[in-house]
Design an enzyme around this catalytic site. Structure first.
Site, PDB file in Angstrom:
ATOM      1  CE  LYS A  22      -1.692   1.790   3.942  1.00  0.00           C
ATOM      2  NZ  LYS A  22      -1.553   3.233   4.152  1.00  0.00           N
ATOM      3  CG  ASN A  23       2.606   2.667   3.564  1.00  0.00           C
ATOM      4  OD1 ASN A  23       1.407   2.912   3.440  1.00  0.00           O
ATOM      5  ND2 ASN A  23       3.209   2.575   4.741  1.00  0.00           N
ATOM      6  CB  CYS A 126      -4.029   6.665  11.208  1.00  0.00           C
ATOM      7  SG  CYS A 126      -4.530   5.127  10.470  1.00  0.00           S
ATOM      8  NE  ARG A 131       0.594  10.497  10.314  1.00  0.00           N
ATOM      9  CZ  ARG A 131       0.158   9.443   9.634  1.00  0.00           C
ATOM     10  NH1 ARG A 131      -1.060   9.032   9.755  1.00  0.00           N
ATOM     11  NH2 ARG A 131       0.947   8.815   8.804  1.00  0.00           N
ATOM     12  N   PRO A 132       2.184  16.946  11.510  1.00  0.00           N
ATOM     13  CG  PRO A 132       4.034  18.073  12.394  1.00  0.00           C
ATOM     14  CD  PRO A 132       3.247  16.808  12.519  1.00  0.00           C
ATOM     15  CB  VAL A 133       2.091  19.660   6.306  1.00  0.00           C
ATOM     16  CG1 VAL A 133       1.078  18.535   6.256  1.00  0.00           C
ATOM     17  CG2 VAL A 133       1.420  20.977   6.631  1.00  0.00           C
ATOM     18  CE  LYS A 172       9.836  13.834  13.611  1.00  0.00           C
ATOM     19  NZ  LYS A 172       8.735  14.315  14.422  1.00  0.00           N
ATOM     20  CB  VAL A 173      13.801  10.560   8.829  1.00  0.00           C
ATOM     21  CG1 VAL A 173      13.440   9.609   7.689  1.00  0.00           C
ATOM     22  CG2 VAL A 173      15.306  10.617   9.010  1.00  0.00           C
ATOM     23  CG  ASP A 317       3.427   1.623   9.392  1.00  0.00           C
ATOM     24  OD1 ASP A 317       3.092   2.471  10.226  1.00  0.00           O
ATOM     25  OD2 ASP A 317       3.476   1.850   8.164  1.00  0.00           O
ATOM     26  NE  ARG A 409      -6.945   4.303   5.889  1.00  0.00           N
ATOM     27  CZ  ARG A 409      -6.025   4.926   6.616  1.00  0.00           C
ATOM     28  NH1 ARG A 409      -6.189   5.053   7.899  1.00  0.00           N
ATOM     29  NH2 ARG A 409      -4.947   5.418   6.064  1.00  0.00           N
TER      30      ARG A 409
END
Ligand code: UD1
Length: 430
Positions: A22-23, A126, A131-133, A172-173, A317, A409
């Site tokens: 999926k990823n 999720c 989870r910023p951008v 950051k990765v 994950d 999903r």
């Protein structure tokens, strides 16, 4: 709403075919926005997230045709999908589409590179952390874009002559920000060097596909990726790599229930750290032709500590699934989550099955119990939900998992794959 009903106690024996990742599929599909030719992807999994992205890409003008549905002997199938975006129809990715899946935000890279502008809603997905951008904004700004937040949207505009290659090192990765910057830089003027890039296999898969489309990318899989911009990309045919998270999930299930399963069509190189942790628990994990064989003993599971990390570290994950396994170990183990700050929602659900877990900051202490007992539990996010299924397979009696749309999903044909190996798992529709 569907539920999954499991009657635990059966070992798993047989073959589980591993689907396309999926990823990997999601960013590869998004790459189709970069060319007016057809991008053909093989081995695309049939998942709710893939269907959702097809709708989103359709909104931008991508014509999608699905064929080559190849039935395997065991009933599973892989799809070949053709994506053609002759012309970008709309550079806006609206809230009602983007809010359902975080990865849809990634269209911002190709839209900006090809059309010089994009208006993309801030993402959802999720609920495993804030989870910023910020990394996307910084990275695209480094390529010359103007990025403004307005009414829940990011308005991105490229300079008049297009994006400009630059040197940028992520503080950051980030897997997603690496995908986006790499895609945007393929059509930029000049050379881009991305430092502290994500090294995940899905990044390498995307780079390989983009190179097949005519991009000039080197270094994917290392922390420095160099992209020489080209004026246009063409179509290509590319096979989506196997799903390492699905692979690890079933491997952990076998370690927990006992049994002997061959995970077919996958590759141990995609998840060495996780497989090594599994071996330390006492499971036998070996590479075989076209896959991985896992022999689990179901009892005498040794306690093993893990810390999640970006690739090649232990994948976040697989954290929930490994915790499921550790609930039945013969001692005390610790699992530390370093990627997402709110990724322990499975803890209280595992406790309903009888697990003994306490949390201290980002570390869970798991004291193994000799038995889990079936119960009603609720899926909270994609990977957490499958940890409940695994635990249910090893528990005594009946477990019912609600909110299974999370599972749909990311796990293709979960009940069928487990059922063919002897598990009692069924979907109950209400
Ligand atoms: C991808 C995977 C997801 C996996 C995650 C980490 C897909 C579709 N999803 O998600 O399954 O759990 O990688 O391996 O491939 N961050 C920031 N600012 C940003 C972007 C990210 O601070 O602008 C943070 C995130 O909040 C998180 C960390 O960076 O703490 C890593 O996130 P990232 O690698 O970006 O995850 P995704 O690409 O969203």
């Amino acid at each position: 709403m569907d539920r999954i009903r499991i009657v635990g106690g059966n070992p798993l024996n047989g073959i589980i075919p591993i689907s396309g990742a999926k990823n990997a599929a999601l960013p590869l599909m998004i790459a189709s926005l970069l060319t007016s030719d057809t991008l053909t992807l093989e081995n695309v999994p049939h998942l709710a997230d893939v269907e959702q992205l097809i709708r989103i890409l359709g909104n931008h003008g991508v014509d999608v045709s699905v064929n080559g549905r190849r039935e395997h002997q065991d009933g599973s199938y892989a799809r070949t999908i053709h994506f053609t975006c002759r012309k970008i129809a709309d550079t806006t990715a609206p809230y009602d589409l983007v809010s359902k899946m975080r990865a849809s935000f990634w269209v911002i890279g190709p839209l900006l590179a090809r059309e010089g502008q994009a208006r993309v809603s801030l993402p959802g997905g999720c609920a495993i952390g804030t989870r910023p951008v910020d990394l996307f904004i910084e990275g695209l700004t480094a390529l010359g874009a103007t990025m403004e937040i307005d009414g829940g949207y990011i308005n991105a505009t490229a300079p008049a002559g297009g994006l400009i290659g630059a040197r940028y090192t992520f503080p950051k990765v980030s897997v997603g920000a690496t995908h986006v910057l790499m895609m945007a830089a393929t059509l930029a003027n000049g050379t881009t060097v991305i430092g502290n890039a994500a090294r995940e296999p899905e990044v390498v898969d995307l780079a390989n596909c983009l190179n097949a489309m005519g991009a000039k990318i080197s270094g994917a899989g290392t922390s420095t990726i160099t992209i020489e911009g080209v004026t246009s990309l063409s179509g290509a045919r590319h096979r989506v790599l196997p799903d390492r998270i699905e692979t690890g999930t079933y491997a952990m299930a076998v370690a927990m229930t006992g049994g002997d399963v061959t995970l077919q069509g996958t590759d141990s190189a995609l998840l060495e750290t996780a497989l090594e942790a599994l071996r330390r628990t006492g499971a036998e994990v070996t590479s075989v032709e076209d896959g991985i064989r896992v022999v689990g003993h179901g009892d005498a599971i040794k306690p093993v500590d893990v810390v999640t990390d970006p690739f090649p570290g232990f994948p976040t994950d697989l954290q929930a699934q490994f915790m499921g396994l550790m609930t039945r170990s013969t001692g005390t183990s610790h699992i530390t989550e370093t990627i997402f700050e709110n990724r322990f929602m499975h803890v209280q659900e595992l406790a309903r099955l009888g697990a003994n877990i306490s949390l201290s900051g980002q570390t869970a202490k798991i004291v193994g119990v000799s038995k889990l007992r079936g119960a009603q539990v609720m899926a909270t996010d994609l990977r957490a939900s499958v940890s409940l299924v695994i635990a249910g397979l090893a528990a005594e009696g009946e477990t019912v998992v609600s909110r299974v749309y999370h599972l749909d999903r990311g796990f293709e044909q979960l009940e069928e794959k487990l059922g063919r190996c002897g598990a009692i798992v069924e979907r109950v529709s209400e």
